[in-house]
Scaffold this motif. Sequence first.
Motif, PDB file in Angstrom:
ATOM      1  N   VAL A  29      35.894  35.952  93.185  1.00  0.00           N
ATOM      2  CA  VAL A  29      36.228  36.801  92.036  1.00  0.00           C
ATOM      3  C   VAL A  29      37.555  36.350  91.424  1.00  0.00           C
ATOM      4  O   VAL A  29      37.691  36.239  90.187  1.00  0.00           O
ATOM      5  CB  VAL A  29      36.309  38.286  92.449  1.00  0.00           C
ATOM      6  CG1 VAL A  29      36.894  39.130  91.311  1.00  0.00           C
ATOM      7  CG2 VAL A  29      34.929  38.808  92.810  1.00  0.00           C
ATOM      8  N   TYR A  30      38.553  36.099  92.305  1.00  0.00           N
ATOM      9  CA  TYR A  30      39.854  35.639  91.794  1.00  0.00           C
ATOM     10  C   TYR A  30      39.735  34.311  91.055  1.00  0.00           C
ATOM     11  O   TYR A  30      40.452  34.039  90.100  1.00  0.00           O
ATOM     12  CB  TYR A  30      40.854  35.516  92.946  1.00  0.00           C
ATOM     13  CG  TYR A  30      41.449  36.830  93.362  1.00  0.00           C
ATOM     14  CD1 TYR A  30      42.192  37.599  92.458  1.00  0.00           C
ATOM     15  CD2 TYR A  30      41.272  37.319  94.649  1.00  0.00           C
ATOM     16  CE1 TYR A  30      42.737  38.818  92.834  1.00  0.00           C
ATOM     17  CE2 TYR A  30      41.812  38.535  95.032  1.00  0.00           C
ATOM     18  CZ  TYR A  30      42.548  39.281  94.119  1.00  0.00           C
ATOM     19  OH  TYR A  30      43.072  40.490  94.497  1.00  0.00           O
ATOM     20  N   GLN A  31      38.812  33.478  91.535  1.00  0.00           N
ATOM     21  CA  GLN A  31      38.611  32.177  90.871  1.00  0.00           C
ATOM     22  C   GLN A  31      37.669  32.301  89.677  1.00  0.00           C
ATOM     23  O   GLN A  31      37.294  31.287  89.075  1.00  0.00           O
ATOM     24  CB  GLN A  31      38.045  31.161  91.879  1.00  0.00           C
ATOM     25  CG  GLN A  31      39.036  30.789  92.973  1.00  0.00           C
ATOM     26  CD  GLN A  31      38.454  29.804  93.979  1.00  0.00           C
ATOM     27  OE1 GLN A  31      37.244  29.542  93.983  1.00  0.00           O
ATOM     28  NE2 GLN A  31      39.318  29.252  94.825  1.00  0.00           N
ATOM     29  N   GLN A  32      37.247  33.569  89.401  1.00  0.00           N
ATOM     30  CA  GLN A  32      36.380  33.871  88.258  1.00  0.00           C
ATOM     31  C   GLN A  32      35.011  33.170  88.356  1.00  0.00           C
ATOM     32  O   GLN A  32      34.393  32.868  87.348  1.00  0.00           O
ATOM     33  CB  GLN A  32      37.079  33.489  86.946  1.00  0.00           C
ATOM     34  CG  GLN A  32      38.322  34.303  86.674  1.00  0.00           C
ATOM     35  CD  GLN A  32      38.943  34.010  85.330  1.00  0.00           C
ATOM     36  OE1 GLN A  32      38.625  33.005  84.677  1.00  0.00           O
ATOM     37  NE2 GLN A  32      39.844  34.892  84.894  1.00  0.00           N
ATOM     38  N   GLN A  33      34.592  32.907  89.590  1.00  0.00           N
ATOM     39  CA  GLN A  33      33.232  32.381  89.800  1.00  0.00           C
ATOM     40  C   GLN A  33      32.228  33.528  89.978  1.00  0.00           C
ATOM     41  O   GLN A  33      31.021  33.303  89.985  1.00  0.00           O
ATOM     42  CB  GLN A  33      33.205  31.465  91.026  1.00  0.00           C
ATOM     43  CG  GLN A  33      34.053  30.211  90.878  1.00  0.00           C
ATOM     44  CD  GLN A  33      33.958  29.295  92.070  1.00  0.00           C
ATOM     45  OE1 GLN A  33      32.938  29.267  92.743  1.00  0.00           O
ATOM     46  NE2 GLN A  33      35.026  28.543  92.335  1.00  0.00           N
ATOM     47  N   ASN A  66      31.727  37.777  88.619  1.00  0.00           N
ATOM     48  CA  ASN A  66      32.263  38.896  87.854  1.00  0.00           C
ATOM     49  C   ASN A  66      32.229  40.162  88.708  1.00  0.00           C
ATOM     50  O   ASN A  66      31.703  40.158  89.833  1.00  0.00           O
ATOM     51  CB  ASN A  66      31.508  39.079  86.537  1.00  0.00           C
ATOM     52  CG  ASN A  66      30.018  39.310  86.766  1.00  0.00           C
ATOM     53  OD1 ASN A  66      29.629  40.042  87.678  1.00  0.00           O
ATOM     54  ND2 ASN A  66      29.179  38.697  85.943  1.00  0.00           N
TER      55      ASN A  66
END
Length: 543
Positions: free
Chosen positions: A267-271, A273
Amino acid sequence: MAKISPLSRFWGLLKIYKPEIRQIYFYGVLIGLVNLSLPLGIQAIISYLQTGELSSSWVILVGIVLMGIAVSGTFQVMQLRIVENIQQNIFARSSMEFAFRLPRINVQQLDKIHAPELVNRFFDTLTIQKGLPKILIDFSLASFQIIFGMLLLAIYSPYFIVLGLFLLLVLWLMVKFTGPQGLKTSISESKYKYQLVHWLEELGRTQRSFKVSSKTNFHLRKADDITLDYLKHRESHFKVLLLQFKSFVSFKVLIAAGLLILGGILVYQQQLNIGQFVAAEIVIILIINSVEKLLRVLDSIYDVLTAFDKIGFVTDMNLDQNGGKKTVTPEQASTIALTKVNFSYPDNKGKVLKDLTLSIPSQSRVIFRGKSGGGKSTLLQVIAGILPVSSGDILLNGVPYHNYDKESFNSNVGLVFESNQIFEGTIKENITLGREVDENYFKEILDALEISDYIGQQADGVETLMDSGGRRTPRSIGQKILIARAICHQPGLLLLENPLQNIPKEETHAIIDYLTDPKHNWTLVVIADDDYWVEKSTQVITL
């Protein structure tokens, strides 16, 4: 014969129900897939909610999620129906298996075993019945839930594939290394359970003896010793379960930590949502619940495998061989010839019968006499075809025993042994054993054995119910019923062991006259000490 492992017995049972199990697994796969609609639906719902608008799509998605839950429940009901059919069939199959085998078990196999104690193992059928739904439904459903959950997570990120494979490997290793020990301790525990039940049955059978000797507390001490052994082995089994439980708890923590940390990083790496992350969390919860379900099922698996081991003890016993195809002519008096016959019991070095040769002509009346332990009862059972000879030849009507069809041979023999053979059933059932008997001959037997007056005094006549062992029936009547059973089908060979031991002396002569009457076309062999038998005999053999 090589011992069959409990696991092999389990697979053998499942093969019988292949079509039904395929249906159960088919529904299990569908349930696993439908259950994925919950996290996927919630993911989509969250995505719509993030737009800040309430639309018809949101209502449809909610409906789809609810429908998925309903469909999953419907499939589970279908699984339960199939499993219930299997349970009923297993019970019926097991009952018929025991009923078929018990009378046919080779007598020498039961030499050191109390046969009624074997029947206690039938109750393990109920253990199999109760454990099977957990194995077929809960175990399979939990397994599919884990597999499909991991596959869904793998769609979100390939990192989940590696983590999933690692976790499945850890799970498999735990079961592989702790499973055999768990089964071993479960079987050991069960052994003492049956010993205790057998001892309690013995207390019930000899209740009056222990009633007058209860002050010694011997019965309590013996029960306590067996109970202590049971508890010791039960504790050993529990330690294995405890080790597995601790391992599963660690496994759950490992799953939760791995999936949560990996999901958070993605999530932090935006992989991922937020919607996907929430869906992944729901899948993680489903996987953890499935692991807990596997843990609960594991104990049932041990119980079921142990039950197969106990039932297998009975079903593995050798049965009497059917022999040849030759049949015995009904109601034909038999001739018996023994040539150099030897017989010894298993684990007994001494021979009970040694090089015995004798001939019994057709329609003769033969009396066996001799001191106790001389082999009279054994010889009677050898002639009856119950005990197989160690060596030598034994012929019926000039034909070796093994050439006869077993059922045809047995139908030509009438037997009375000293052991009480009255079972719970009506007087008529105890006499006929389900055989068709001519009514006039049946009445003749009752009159000749002087049973008619007793039966006439009973409210239900010949349909009067007798207790097991003839508990509330006069001993003389019980003995006469056993004689009636032996002669009601007009056998060609009649074998009697002290048949008049409980009958009043004033009645015995009339019964002996009837049994030795030349009008009866049977060959009579009797073990008896009454001199009147000797007077009516054509041959006396002393052992």
